[in-house]
Design a protein around this motif. Structure first.
Motif, PDB file in Angstrom:
ATOM      1  N   CYS B 302       0.803  -1.221   0.000  1.00 40.86           N
ATOM      2  CA  CYS B 302       0.000   0.000   0.000  1.00 40.86           C
ATOM      3  C   CYS B 302       0.838   1.276   0.000  1.00 40.86           C
ATOM      4  O   CYS B 302       0.367   2.330  -0.366  1.00 40.86           O
ATOM      5  CB  CYS B 302      -0.883   0.003   1.234  1.00 40.86           C
ATOM      6  SG  CYS B 302       0.078   0.094   2.762  1.00 40.86           S
ATOM      7  N   PHE B 308       1.264  -3.847   5.790  1.00 39.50           N
ATOM      8  CA  PHE B 308       2.358  -4.638   6.348  1.00 39.50           C
ATOM      9  C   PHE B 308       3.024  -5.519   5.285  1.00 39.50           C
ATOM     10  O   PHE B 308       3.603  -6.542   5.592  1.00 39.50           O
ATOM     11  CB  PHE B 308       1.876  -5.483   7.534  1.00 39.50           C
ATOM     12  CG  PHE B 308       1.659  -4.648   8.768  1.00 39.50           C
ATOM     13  CD1 PHE B 308       2.471  -4.783   9.877  1.00 39.50           C
ATOM     14  CD2 PHE B 308       0.653  -3.704   8.804  1.00 39.50           C
ATOM     15  CE1 PHE B 308       2.278  -3.992  10.998  1.00 39.50           C
ATOM     16  CE2 PHE B 308       0.452  -2.908   9.921  1.00 39.50           C
ATOM     17  CZ  PHE B 308       1.268  -3.050  11.018  1.00 39.50           C
ATOM     18  N   CYS B 310       5.488  -4.532   3.509  1.00 33.03           N
ATOM     19  CA  CYS B 310       6.849  -4.071   3.265  1.00 33.03           C
ATOM     20  C   CYS B 310       7.770  -4.372   4.434  1.00 33.03           C
ATOM     21  O   CYS B 310       8.883  -3.877   4.477  1.00 33.03           O
ATOM     22  CB  CYS B 310       6.819  -2.567   3.015  1.00 33.03           C
ATOM     23  SG  CYS B 310       6.210  -1.649   4.441  1.00 33.03           S
TER      24      CYS B 310
HETATM   25  S1  FES Z   1       3.728  -0.987   1.896  1.00 30.20           S
HETATM   26 FE1  FES Z   1       1.907  -1.338   2.996  1.00 30.20          FE
HETATM   27  S2  FES Z   1       2.586  -1.101   5.056  1.00 30.20           S
HETATM   28 FE2  FES Z   1       4.325  -0.578   3.915  1.00 30.20          FE
END
Ligand code: FES
Lengths: 372, 351
Positions: B302, B308, B310
């Protein structure tokens, strides 16, 4: 977007101010997050495991009808707890801050046929980022239903109450197919894509394990109760599927929930993103037990604003969020479960039939959808 | 079929019964210290030693392999719901009859774990354990003369040695601010009374820091002694220099406690250790962008902190959460969301 934009009365500054106020609510919970919260999730996990153990134990004697009833009820609840308050929320990273590798979004696996890795992508990433954006959020109708007047009607939609019912009964399989984007990927060319094949394999493995456990191993362990245990696990899965499907329908389908166009999220600010989450979600009102059994997705609005806050905090957050809805004169869509379920189903039926063209013209969306 | 093969078959079957969980997830409910479980321990008692130090009595799980006097153990403790890992010297002798082990902890001014253990830990609490390690240990062959040179909580590994092995001729020089700050003071004085130890206490609050040259006067035969020294870096540096100067450096064994001092700043040098790239980053750019810019393959979703997708291990240094300003320091097992974290000083990301 529905004919009348319910947020039209807000100025850009107001929307950013709203965003700051929501950030403050979030920061407050994070600063206060600690031992009590950790103890909460550990307690829930341990209770779920004990309940499942006991229920499976009782089902060893499931030829005896009272044992069947108790075991099936217990197993249904255990499966709902596993998927909702525990699995869904851990996979959102709500408990990652504990740094316990066993209760962590990167290691958790749930009692479900969709492997958690795939579900995290389609749910956490796509659905939560693009909530209710037509053409980007596949949760809108799961690709098999029409849930907004603006979506183009097709004779296929006549059957959507039936599709939805079947989906409810086998919801976990529906989710697995959805996570795989089966509809899109079954085309000849895409079927061969190695990445898709690897993912399909993973789902196959997961299904095999789950089916073997529920429909072979445990019935076999029950010996003379083979058939009754088989029926019990089937029932428990059915109950869990219908329950989760209902709860999830209540999250975004009831009347009053807004959907958005692709164009509307171009260059969206943090405040606008928050606003979209507020207008795109709906809650379920009810008792503590009700909130628990829905995995606190009864606080869908709060969950969409703060998907990574621990679920046990949504109830207290909801009071503050609701006050903001009032302050900014926005509609907080909520209601008891039967009412919300009825409202969502009503919409499914209503939109199975074609409707008049929407009042607001959205000339190039059709093209955009085709281009996508 | 051999019994191991049989057992592994049985275990496979059990795994089918409990999928997607493991049989151990259920066994942990009733017997977290059993053989074969992840290594854990249970705190059985907390005994205050001084105003800010306490001895924690731990019953280790069945998988505990035992330690050698002088070694340390890493323990994982939940403080305010967050699991934190620290290393502490074992202070119990290796032959303790009841199978328990002890660590002795001094509360540091800002020490989250040490303060928790000294002031708040409760008997009955489960903690995570690693097997003991470290080569600050006694040799197989007994030396004729021994010197222990310690300061502050540097006495802890040495206490493990003192309690474990008796020598004919042992001298100890120990530094602490005041008499009441000397950990294990009564026990040391008992050893002195029994003529098992000769002890010099240096009270730094009144006597000032120990000048290493004073050893000639305190322990005239120090150069002939096999020496174990543990304490702050200043003391150990001075000792190493002194022993080397006199050409007896092989008699000196030191143990350094290395509290990793993280300086949280604004931006810094980011190392992507798996790829071997190093770049400068400011304090406002998400590490996800920094990595991508540098051509490092970064997982993402996202890009706004909600999915979460990444999360990546932070191996060293510190990062700042761009939303809350919160600083996260590297510790084993710490994962960060790179899309909402920026460098807060030099850091090392495992990508
Ligand atoms: S890319 Fe979604 S939380 Fe970091």
């Amino acid at each position: 977007m529905t004919a009348i934009d319910p947020t039209a009365h807000l100025t850009a500054e107001q929307i950013e101010e709203l965003g700051r106020e929501l950030d403050a609510i979030r920061d407050e919970v994070i600063a206060d997050r600690g031992e009590k919260d950790a103890a909460y999730i550990r307690k829930v996990i341990s209770a779920q495991r004990k309940l499942e153990l006991v229920s499976r134990g009782v089902l060893l004697f499931s030829f005896f009808p009272p044992a069947w009833l108790i075991g099936t009820a217990g197993l249904s609840v255990a499966k709902i707890m596993d998927n909702m308050e525990i699995g869904h929320n851990i996979l959102h990273g709500q408990w990652d801050w504990m740094r316990d590798p066993k209760i962590h979004s990167t290691t958790w696996e749930w009692d479900h046929v969709s492997p958690s890795e795939q579900w995290k992508h389609s749910h956490n990433e796509l659905h939560h980022t693009y909530t209710n954006v037509i053409g980007k959020d596949n949760d809108l109708g799961y690709g098999i239903m029409r849930v907004d007047e603006d979506q183009r009607w097709h004779p296929f939609h006549l059957g959507q109450p039936l599709w939805n019912f079947i989906n409810a009964c086998f919801f976990e399989y529906g989710i697995a197919a959805y996570d795989l984007e089966l509809g899109k990927n079954l085309h000849k060319r895409r079927r061969k894509n190695p990445e898709f094949r690897a993912r399909a394999k993973a789902v196959g493995r997961k299904i095999r394990k789950q089916v073997l456990k529920d429909y072979v191993i445990h019935p076999l362990l029950s010996g003379p109760s083979f058939l009754t245990t088989l029926a019990a696990t089937f029932t428990a899965n059915l109950v869990r599927n219908i329950w989760t499907h209902s709860v999830i329908m209540c999250g975004h389908f009831p009347e009053g929930v807004q959907v958005f166009e692709r164009r509307s999220i171009k260059g969206e600010t943090r405040g606008q993103w928050y606003l979209r989450q507020m207008m795109g979600s709906a809650n379920i009102s009810g008792s503590k037990a009700m909130h628990f059994m829905t995995g606190n997705l009864s606080h869908q609005i709060e969950h969409h604003l703060f998907p990574d806050l621990p679920s046990n905090r949504y109830a207290e957050v909801a009071v503050k969020v609701r006050a903001l809805f009032e302050k900014y004169e926005l509609e907080y869509v909520t209601g008891p479960l039967p009412k919300q379920v009825f409202s969502a189903w009503h919409k499914v039926f209503r939109l199975s039939l074609p409707n008049k063209k929407p009042k607001v013209k959205t000339p190039d969306r059709e093209q955009e959808l085709v281009a996508a | 079929m051999t019994s191991t093969a049989l057992r592994s078959r049985a275990w496979k079957l059990l795994e089918m019964v409990t999928t997607p969980l493991l049989p151990s997830d259920y066994l942990d409910l009733v017997s977290p210290l059993r053989a074969g479980a992840d290594l854990r321990g249970r705190i059985e008692a907390v005994h205050p030693e001084t105003g800010d130090a306490a001895t924690i009595v731990i019953r280790p799980g069945r998988g505990w392999r035992g330690h050698t006097a002088g070694q340390y153990v890493r323990i994982g403790v939940d403080v305010d719901g967050v699991r934190l890992w620290r290393a502490y010297s074992l202070t119990s002798p290796t032959n303790r009859q009841d199978g328990r082990v002890t660590i002795t902890v001094k509360a540091l001014p800002d020490g989250k774990v040490s303060n928790h253990l000294v002031r708040r830990a409760k008997p009955g609490t489960l903690i995570q354990l690693d097997q003991p390690t470290g080569d600050f240990v006694l040799p197989q062959a007994k030396p004729a003369k021994v010197l222990y040179l310690t300061a502050g909580s540097g006495i802890t590994p040495v206490m493990g040695m003192l309690r474990d092995t008796e020598f004919d001729d042992v001298v100890m020089v120990h530094c602490a601010p005041q008499p009441q700050d000397v950990i294990f003071r009564n026990e040391l004085h008992d050893l002195v009374a029994d003529k098992k130890l000769r002890l010099t206490e240096v009270h730094t609050a009144t006597d000032g820091m120990l000048d290493i040259a004073r050893l000639d006067e305190l322990v005239p035969d120090w150069a002939e002694r096999e020496t174990w020294a543990c304490g702050p870096a200043g003391l150990l540096d001075a000792a190493e220099e002194h022993w080397t100067e006199h050409g007896v450096q092989e008699r000196l064994h030191t143990e350094r406690f290395r509290p990793s001092i993280v300086v949280a700043g604004d931006g810094g040098e980011v190392t992507f250790s798996a790829t071997g790239k190093t770049v400068d980053a400011d304090g406002a750019t998400p590490l996800l962008d920094v990595g991508e810019e540098a051509g490092v393959l970064m997982p993402s979703g996202c890009r706004m902190g909600i999915c979460f997708g990444c999360i990546t291990p932070l191996k060293a240094g510190a990062v700042r959460d761009l939303r809350t300003g919160e600083i996260t320091e590297a510790e084993p097992g710490v994962l960060i969301q790179t899309c909402v974290s920026a460098a807060a000083g030099p850091c090392d990301i495992e990508r």
